[in-house]
Design a protein around this motif. Structure first.
Motif, PDB file in Angstrom:
ATOM      1  N   PRO A 121       7.891  -5.744   3.643  1.00  0.00           N
ATOM      2  CA  PRO A 121       7.072  -4.721   2.977  1.00  0.00           C
ATOM      3  C   PRO A 121       5.841  -5.319   2.292  1.00  0.00           C
ATOM      4  N   VAL A 122       4.726  -4.596   2.385  1.00  0.00           N
ATOM      5  CA  VAL A 122       3.463  -5.016   1.767  1.00  0.00           C
ATOM      6  C   VAL A 122       3.124  -4.057   0.638  1.00  0.00           C
ATOM      7  N   VAL A 123       2.746  -4.617  -0.488  1.00  0.00           N
ATOM      8  CA  VAL A 123       2.296  -3.842  -1.648  1.00  0.00           C
ATOM      9  C   VAL A 123       0.838  -4.209  -1.904  1.00  0.00           C
ATOM     10  N   LEU A 152       1.049   1.539  -2.198  1.00  0.00           N
ATOM     11  CA  LEU A 152      -0.369   1.363  -2.485  1.00  0.00           C
ATOM     12  C   LEU A 152      -0.659   1.821  -3.906  1.00  0.00           C
ATOM     13  N   TYR A 153      -1.216   0.921  -4.711  1.00  0.00           N
ATOM     14  CA  TYR A 153      -1.546   1.222  -6.102  1.00  0.00           C
ATOM     15  C   TYR A 153      -3.061   1.370  -6.247  1.00  0.00           C
ATOM     16  N   THR A 154      -3.494   2.500  -6.800  1.00  0.00           N
ATOM     17  CA  THR A 154      -4.917   2.807  -6.879  1.00  0.00           C
ATOM     18  C   THR A 154      -5.435   2.701  -8.315  1.00  0.00           C
ATOM     19  N   THR A 155      -6.736   2.407  -8.423  1.00  0.00           N
ATOM     20  CA  THR A 155      -7.381   2.234  -9.724  1.00  0.00           C
ATOM     21  C   THR A 155      -8.076   3.506 -10.192  1.00  0.00           C
ATOM     22  N   GLU A 156      -8.382   4.414  -9.265  1.00  0.00           N
ATOM     23  CA  GLU A 156      -9.052   5.660  -9.617  1.00  0.00           C
ATOM     24  C   GLU A 156      -8.556   6.765  -8.694  1.00  0.00           C
ATOM     25  N   ARG A 157      -8.568   7.985  -9.190  1.00  0.00           N
ATOM     26  CA  ARG A 157      -7.959   9.086  -8.436  1.00  0.00           C
ATOM     27  C   ARG A 157      -8.672   9.375  -7.120  1.00  0.00           C
ATOM     28  N   SER A 158      -9.969   9.109  -7.037  1.00  0.00           N
ATOM     29  CA  SER A 158     -10.707   9.390  -5.798  1.00  0.00           C
ATOM     30  C   SER A 158     -10.202   8.548  -4.633  1.00  0.00           C
ATOM     31  N   ALA A 159      -9.514   7.448  -4.917  1.00  0.00           N
ATOM     32  CA  ALA A 159      -9.010   6.586  -3.848  1.00  0.00           C
ATOM     33  C   ALA A 159      -8.002   7.315  -2.969  1.00  0.00           C
ATOM     34  N   LEU A 160      -7.259   8.259  -3.538  1.00  0.00           N
ATOM     35  CA  LEU A 160      -6.264   8.988  -2.750  1.00  0.00           C
ATOM     36  C   LEU A 160      -6.915   9.771  -1.621  1.00  0.00           C
ATOM     37  N   GLU A 166      -7.637   8.748   5.959  1.00  0.00           N
ATOM     38  CA  GLU A 166      -7.336   7.713   6.962  1.00  0.00           C
ATOM     39  C   GLU A 166      -5.890   7.768   7.437  1.00  0.00           C
ATOM     40  N   GLY A 167      -5.167   8.794   7.045  1.00  0.00           N
ATOM     41  CA  GLY A 167      -3.822   8.998   7.563  1.00  0.00           C
ATOM     42  C   GLY A 167      -2.717   8.336   6.774  1.00  0.00           C
ATOM     43  N   VAL A 168      -3.013   7.839   5.568  1.00  0.00           N
ATOM     44  CA  VAL A 168      -1.984   7.229   4.735  1.00  0.00           C
ATOM     45  C   VAL A 168      -1.232   8.337   4.000  1.00  0.00           C
ATOM     46  N   ALA A 169       0.085   8.354   4.117  1.00  0.00           N
ATOM     47  CA  ALA A 169       0.892   9.405   3.494  1.00  0.00           C
ATOM     48  C   ALA A 169       0.801   9.312   1.970  1.00  0.00           C
ATOM     49  N   GLU A 170       0.653  10.469   1.329  1.00  0.00           N
ATOM     50  CA  GLU A 170       0.469  10.505  -0.119  1.00  0.00           C
ATOM     51  C   GLU A 170       1.645   9.893  -0.863  1.00  0.00           C
ATOM     52  N   GLN A 171       2.854  10.006  -0.315  1.00  0.00           N
ATOM     53  CA  GLN A 171       4.025   9.473  -1.016  1.00  0.00           C
ATOM     54  C   GLN A 171       4.049   7.947  -1.067  1.00  0.00           C
ATOM     55  N   ARG A 172       3.188   7.299  -0.285  1.00  0.00           N
ATOM     56  CA  ARG A 172       3.086   5.838  -0.356  1.00  0.00           C
ATOM     57  C   ARG A 172       2.142   5.376  -1.469  1.00  0.00           C
ATOM     58  N   VAL A 173       1.447   6.320  -2.092  1.00  0.00           N
ATOM     59  CA  VAL A 173       0.358   5.993  -3.019  1.00  0.00           C
ATOM     60  C   VAL A 173       0.767   6.297  -4.455  1.00  0.00           C
ATOM     61  N   CYS A 174       0.379   5.419  -5.387  1.00  0.00           N
ATOM     62  CA  CYS A 174       0.672   5.615  -6.801  1.00  0.00           C
ATOM     63  C   CYS A 174      -0.557   5.228  -7.621  1.00  0.00           C
ATOM     64  N   ALA A 371       6.920  -1.083 -13.354  1.00  0.00           N
ATOM     65  CA  ALA A 371       7.946  -0.041 -13.451  1.00  0.00           C
ATOM     66  C   ALA A 371       8.134   0.671 -12.120  1.00  0.00           C
ATOM     67  N   ASP A 372       7.031   1.019 -11.468  1.00  0.00           N
ATOM     68  CA  ASP A 372       7.140   1.731 -10.191  1.00  0.00           C
ATOM     69  C   ASP A 372       7.706   0.832  -9.105  1.00  0.00           C
ATOM     70  N   LEU A 373       7.239  -0.418  -9.047  1.00  0.00           N
ATOM     71  CA  LEU A 373       7.685  -1.317  -7.985  1.00  0.00           C
ATOM     72  C   LEU A 373       9.171  -1.627  -8.121  1.00  0.00           C
ATOM     73  N   ALA A 374       9.647  -1.819  -9.348  1.00  0.00           N
ATOM     74  CA  ALA A 374      11.073  -2.075  -9.556  1.00  0.00           C
ATOM     75  C   ALA A 374      11.899  -0.894  -9.058  1.00  0.00           C
TER      76      ALA A 374
END
Length: 386
Positions: A121-123, A152-160, A166-174, A371-374
């Motif tokens: 797995p890649v984070v 996938l961890y984002t720094t700003e909400r527009s990144a989602l 680009e087809g990345v599922a929203e549930q993979r993003v935090c 916290a999320d990764l754990a």
């Protein structure tokens, strides 16, 4: 509850200077989390200067790497291939629970590619940022790493929006905020005074006591420094700007080499322009915090200047950090001398952006990642065990 003995460490990868600032708070957050997340720090050696490397690790209170791949500088293809070749045995030997990569350097993509082939797995921390300029090698690294990443961890909400397009599922993003700002806030009180930094290189600090203050300059992107005509025009306008405000120019080795190669040194020969070698983190943080303005093509300085409330003129046509323009202190001026002149004039006349601090730029982004990764890793572990 302790971390499961059969769940391997998180391999954390750094390759270049900006990665260090992002990784330091993450490793501290992993150690402070309960249960603590076991981590293994791998330095690919993509950018390596022994003196600067040691200073950065010390400044950031970052533990020295457990493994150094020592790939060194090379072309994009050669460097990426070398990282992949040397990183694969590390995966085989250490059997990590996942690999955490940050940012957009060649090491980020190279290690992610190896993981994809090895079913590890890649984070990705700092996911979803887009300049929409495929001519930038970093943009290719960002897009491909995000396609490979499992979390996938984002720094700003527009990144989602970029990721879902680009087809990345929203549930993979935090959305967690900006770990670069975690480092800045943790070290703000430790930053070196600008006068001390100048005195260390034999420059009279009286230069920056002018009522207008001083400007910090950095340039390193190939589009700005690899062509003689472009670099000459930029140095000429910087020389002109220095007549209004002293410049402290922390010069990247690539830029210094091209100034010499193109014989442009005379444009920087002025008592109003201080040329410095690359600075340690605490020196640079102090210079930025005390500056009247910043002129740069660095992505990280766009963020740091926003966090510090210092107006920034970005010498690029685009940015992958739009929040620094929409909410922060950043203005794009490209390599246009007139736009640079106008931007400097506005700032010095008091019309520069004051900006505001973006959401979750609060010094706790790394804690949210831990916290999320754990939770994510333990849930995957339980699912596989069941």
């Amino acid at each position: 509850m302790p971390w499961p003995a059969d769940l391997g460490p998180v391999i954390c990868v750094v390759g270049a200077r900006p990665n260090f600032m992002k990784m330091a708070p993450i490793l501290r957050a992993f150690a402070d989390h309960r249960p603590a997340l076991p981590a293994l720090l791998v330095h690919t050696g993509q950018h390596y200067d022994r003196d600067m490397n040691d200073r950065l690790f010390s400044d950031l209170r970052l533990p020295h790497p457990d493994i150094n791949l020592e790939v060194g500088s090379a072309t994009h293809a050669v460097q990426t291939a070398a990282v992949m070749q040397r990183f694969e045995p590390v995966l085989d030997e250490r059997r990590p629970s996942c690999v955490l990569v940050v940012g957009d350097v060649n090491s980020t993509l190279a290690c992610a590619l190896v993981c994809a082939k090895k079913d590890v797995p890649v984070v990705h921390v700092e996911a979803g940022l887009r300049s929409h300029d495929r001519a930038m090698p970093e943009e290719i690294n960002r897009v491909l790493t995000d396609q490979i990443a499992d979390r996938l961890y984002t720094t700003e909400r527009s990144a989602l929006a970029n990721l879902t397009r680009e087809g990345v599922a929203e549930q993979r993003v935090c959305f967690v905020g900006n770990v670069m700002i975690d480092s800045l806030l943790a070290n703000r009180q430790l930053a070196h005074a600008p006068a001390k930094t100048l005195q260390a290189v034999g420059v009279d600090p009286a230069l920056i006591d002018d009522r207008r203050g001083y400007a910090v300059v950095t340039l390193h992107r190939p589009s700005n420094v690899d062509r003689a005509e472009t670099l000459q025009a930029l140095l000429a306008v910087l020389r002109e700007v220095s007549e209004s405000v002293p410049l402290i120019f922390a010069m990247h080795p690539r830029t210094r080499a091209n100034v010499e190669r193109f014989r442009l040194g005379d444009l920087l020969s002025s008592p109003r322009i201080v040329l410095l070698p690359p600075q340690g983190y605490l020196e640079m943080l102090g210079l930025l915090a005390g500056a009247r303005l910043v002129l740069s093509d660095s992505g990280g300085l766009q963020e740091e200047s926003t966090a510090l409330g210092v107006p920034c003129l970005t010498i690029r046509e685009n940015t992958e950090r739009p929040i620094t323009i929409e909410q922060g202190t950043n203005t794009l001026v490209g390599a246009n001398p007139q736009a640079i002149r106008q931007g400097v004039h506005e700032i010095l006349s008091g019309a520069g952006k004051s900006g505001r601090i973006p959401e979750f730029w609060d010094g706790r982004a790394a804690q949210r990642i831990a916290a999320d990764l754990a939770t994510w890793l333990l849930a995957r572990h339980a699912q596989r065990a069941g």
